[in-house]
Design an enzyme around this catalytic site. Structure first.
Site, PDB file in Angstrom:
ATOM      1  CB  SER A 224      -1.400  -1.945  -0.975  1.00 16.41           C
ATOM      2  OG  SER A 224      -1.572  -0.734  -1.724  1.00 16.41           O
ATOM      3  CG  ASP A 283      -8.041  -3.589  -0.434  1.00 11.78           C
ATOM      4  OD1 ASP A 283      -7.502  -4.235  -1.183  1.00 11.78           O
ATOM      5  OD2 ASP A 283      -7.958  -2.330  -0.738  1.00 11.78           O
ATOM      6  CB  THR A 285      -3.693  -1.829   3.617  1.00 16.20           C
ATOM      7  OG1 THR A 285      -3.188  -1.367   2.510  1.00 16.20           O
ATOM      8  CG2 THR A 285      -2.936  -0.896   4.734  1.00 16.20           C
ATOM      9  CG  HIS A 447      -4.678   3.064  -8.462  1.00 20.04           C
ATOM     10  ND1 HIS A 447      -3.594   2.780  -9.240  1.00 20.04           N
ATOM     11  CD2 HIS A 447      -4.287   2.766  -7.207  1.00 20.04           C
ATOM     12  CE1 HIS A 447      -2.699   1.937  -8.394  1.00 20.04           C
ATOM     13  NE2 HIS A 447      -2.996   1.860  -7.275  1.00 20.04           N
ATOM     14  CG  HIS A 489       2.367   2.082  -2.929  1.00 22.59           C
ATOM     15  ND1 HIS A 489       1.763   2.868  -3.377  1.00 22.59           N
ATOM     16  CD2 HIS A 489       1.394   1.106  -2.132  1.00 22.59           C
ATOM     17  CE1 HIS A 489       0.392   2.531  -3.565  1.00 22.59           C
ATOM     18  NE2 HIS A 489       0.038   1.721  -2.582  1.00 22.59           N
TER      19      HIS A 489
END
Ligand SMILES: *[C@@H]1O[C@H](CO)[C@@H](O)[C@H](O)[C@H]1NC(C)=O
Ligand SMILES: *[C@@H]1O[C@H](CO)[C@@H](O)[C@H](O)[C@H]1NC(C)=O
Ligand SMILES: *[C@@H]1O[C@H](CO)[C@@H](O)[C@H](O)[C@H]1NC(C)=O
Ligand SMILES: *[C@@H]1O[C@H](CO)[C@@H](O)[C@H](O)[C@H]1NC(C)=O
Ligand SMILES: *[C@@H]1O[C@H](CO)[C@@H](O)[C@H](O)[C@H]1NC(C)=O
Ligand SMILES: *[C@@H]1O[C@H](CO)[C@@H](O)[C@H](O)[C@H]1NC(C)=O
Length: 665
Positions: A224, A283, A285, A447, A489
């Protein structure tokens, strides 16, 4: 000497295959001379970037050369097509930078790693910082080293618009979101009769859909960080890196940078900008809007870069976000998670930000001040826990004020996004705004193979997009705003049938349990839209009315650790499919004995060191509505999303003398 160089060329050619595989010496640099940005890269006219050159001298290993002494007398030229080649220093009117030297090591393959025989490489390097190419066209950079060896990089400066067609851009990112997940979420949230949906997703009503290819610059599976960076800068990068082309130096912050969309927007138009995420704000993004680093995990420094722009190097000042809403209190509370142990609530407050730590105060925020909203530590609890299994919230120790206890009064993606729009619209005024809003836990829960939690957050994203369209209409900004919904993705997720969870749980053996999975006609119809007598989930239209039907979806990922499936919603906490076993290696994952004990075992497809599912190769969709929507149809690269947005925002500056405000040349 010549013979040696020829054999080097041959060696390098044969090795480029080896060194571009499992492990890489430097992914963008198959030869011993490296140009970063490398070959085949594109630029926006006037976009700032750094140019790094490296000459490698492997000390040992299969490429060992020149006794490990790198050429420090290398030269580098640049030429515009049809023009004369000039030295880079002359072309950009810069002084020659000092030579830098360092050593790094890498494993040539798994055998070398098993044998613990890393290859050492000595490096000589130079970096030209904060340069820009203004005139559109083709350029070639040529590095000459080792007495005649060359590495060339062909670059394209795209001819793009300087006038704005959209006043505002809202970029929604469903992290890890694929068309398969969107399809599954529709099945859960929308009723169908005889094969016909009675209502659809907001995404289904977008007029234009395209596909973007997500590859990294040096691997075909992305993470990411570098995929967000591609969307925001028009430059591909390496796994874990963003806002830079990863170099081989040990310093995580000295890599050659590229200017991002918010840095450009601030410099060129003085627009307002903001980020909203259900992840921690540091994070990948959200942080890639402002981060320039080789390591996405440098959370503390990256929050400093988000507030203060780059202080380590001369660069563009993005002015700090006008709105910054998400999780991640650990980087704001003074302590081990924050940059240099400082209090970043105070740092933001000192920079005139209103600070909000809960939904009540978020709603009450002024529309005219800059705002920081940090609603919990780490990632925000997911939609399913905030709305359905609400008792689970008490199990978190995530109060953003640092008090030990759970964060209560949490906003959702919709609350944060709508408030962000109001602030950005007021602060941006005629100059417009850019907002990135991320549904982060689609990815995080995929995930964990927690399909229900991932799909709940996908439905929350769709609900947020719907509310955004309605809100923009209400405040008169719908026509002037380009709305994009895309992903960075995918994961190899799909639904392949229905399953009788009751029958499954009651069978004795794994093979008998698998009989409960109904394929083709036995998949039946979605039971998520059929109310269960006596149980109300009360989450309104466009969400399932039953999250735990007897007949559930049978779903899975193409990439998974060992785990056990029973296909039921995990009503207690988020799923933890694989775990290490007592007495065995701490890096070796097996079926978590506590996960779905009544399910059947599915052996993994991944290295046993992976505790979770991983990203996959699939292209991801781009939904577009508003000015320039027509340019988003078709199939293109993730970097094209940036060039299409930049074109719609008129960010190109093909004349060096019109470089925009705030950054003297
Ligand atoms: C290269 O040299 C280092 C240091 O002497 C050594 O540890 C390493 O195993 C060598 N690697 C190879 C591939 O020979
Ligand atoms: C600046 O660079 C230094 C040295 O590389 C690094 O330790 C520090 O974290 C960086 N600071 C920021 C805010 O990036
Ligand atoms: C929300 O935050 C405000 C201050 O920003 C505080 O006064 C209030 O008590 C908080 N509410 C809850 C429920 O924590
Ligand atoms: C912010 O703007 C929205 C939309 O214009 C408006 O409804 C709301 O009352 C404003 N809030 C404040 C605190 O001014
Ligand atoms: C969670 O599922 C278990 C097992 O089916 C059930 O006993 C329990 O009541 C459920 N809890 C909630 C909060 O739904
Ligand atoms: C999973 O793999 C193990 C060996 O690692 C094997 O013993 C077991 O039978 C496999 N289980 C299934 C369900 O394939």
């Amino acid at each position: 000497m010549l013979g040696k160089l020829n054999s080097l060329a041959l060696l390098a050619a044969s090795l480029s295959v080896v060194s571009a595989q499992y492990y890489q010496r430097l992914g963008t640099c198959p030869k011993l001379g490296c140009v970063l940005p490398p070959d085949q890269q594109d630029f926006l006219p006037g976009q700032y970037f750094d140019l790094r050159l490296e000459v490698h001298a492997p000390v040992n290993g299969s490429e060992a050369f020149n006794s490990g002494v790198p050429d420090e007398k290398f030269t580098v030229t640049i030429a515009k097509e049809g023009g004369e080649a000039k030295s880079v220093a002359e072309f950009f009117s810069l002084d020659e930078p000092e030579i830098e030297k360092w050593t790094f090591h890498w494993y040539e393959d798994l055998y070398a790693e098993d044998a613990k025989t890393p290859t050492f490489v000595n490096v000589a390097s130079k970096i030209y910082r904060r340069i820009a190419l203004y005139e559109p066209g083709n350029y070639q950079v040529k590095l000459t080293y080792y007495n005649g060896e060359t590495t060339t990089a062909d670059w394209v400066v795209r001819p793009l618009a300087t006038a704005k067609k959209a006043k505002n851009v809202i970029l929604f990112i469903g992290d890890g979101m694929t068309t398969n997940m969107i399809t599954a979420a529709r099945l859960l949230g929308h009723k169908s009769i005889n094969g016909k949906y009675q209502s659809v997703l907001q995404l289904d009503d977008f007029p234009v859909v395209g596909h973007q290819m997500t590859h990294s610059v040096d691997s075909f599976i992305t993470d990411s960080a570098n995929s967000a960076s591609a969307l925001y800068s028009g430059h591909k990068s390496t796994v874990n890196a963003m806002g830079v082309y990863a170099d081989s130096s040990p310093d995580l912050f000295d890599d050659p940078k590229v200017e991002t969309i918010v840095e450009l927007l601030k410099r060129v138009w003085g627009s307002a900008w903001g980020a909203v995420s259900t992840a921690l704000l540091a994070d990948a993004t959200p942080i890639a809007l402002t981060a320039h680093t080789r390591s996405r995990y440098a959370y503390g420094p990256l929050i400093d870069q988000a507030l203060n722009s780059l202080t380590n190097y001369t660069w563009t000042n993005h002015g700090g976000p006008d709105v910054y809403f998400g999780g991640g209190a650990d980087q704001f509370l003074p302590g081990s998670g924050s940059y240099q142990g400082e209090d970043y609530y105070k740092a933001f407050a000192d920079a005139d930000y209103d600070i909000s730590l809960n939904k009540t105060s978020l709603t009450a925020l002024s529309n005219s001040s800059k705002a920081l909203g940090v609603f919990c530590k780490s990632n925000m609890p997911v939609w399913l826990d905030r709305n359905v299994f609400t008792n689970n919230l008490n199990s978190f120790t995530n109060d953003p004020s640092g008090v030990k206890g759970p964060a209560k009064d949490l906003p959702g993606l919709k609350d944060m996004t709508i408030k962000a729009i109001d602030i950005l619209n007021e602060r941006g005024g005629d100059k417009g705004f850019f907002l990135m809003s991320e549904a982060a836990s689609i990815d995080k829960q995929m995930h964990a193979l927690d399909y229900d939690r991932a799909l709940g957050d996908l439905l929350e994203l769709d609900d947020t997009v719907r509310a955004t369209v309605n809100h923009l209409k209400a405040i008169g900004e719908l026509e002037s705003t380009l709305i994009l919904v895309t992903s960075d993705h995918g994961h190899g997720f799909d639904v392949f049938g229905g399953v009788d969870t009751k029958y499954l749980a009651e069978q004795k053996t794994d093979r008998e349990k698998r009989r409960a999975v109904g394929v083709y006609q036995n998949s039946g119809l979605s039971q998520y839209t059929v109310e269960k007598p006596g149980i109300s989930y009360g989450t309104g239209p466009n969400f399932p009315v039953n999250w735990d039907p007897r007949y559930a979806i049978a779903a899975g990922l193409g990439a998974n650790p060992d785990h056990r499936e029973n296909y039921r919603v995990n009503n207690a906490t988020s799923r933890n499919p694989a775990s290490t076993l007592a007495g065995l290696s701490s890096n070796d994952y097996y079926v978590n004995p506590k996960d779905n004990p009544d399910g059947f075992v599915v052996n993994g497809t991944l290295p046993t060191s992976e505790s979770q599912g991983v990203h996959s190769l699939t292209d991801v969709a781009v939904f577009a509505m508003g000015p320039c929507q027509e340019t988003f149809g078709g199939v293109y690269s993730n970097i094209d999303v940036f060039y299409k947005m930049a074109n719609c925002l008129g960010l190109a500056r093909p004349d060096a003398n019109e470089g925009g405000k705030g950054c003297a040349k």
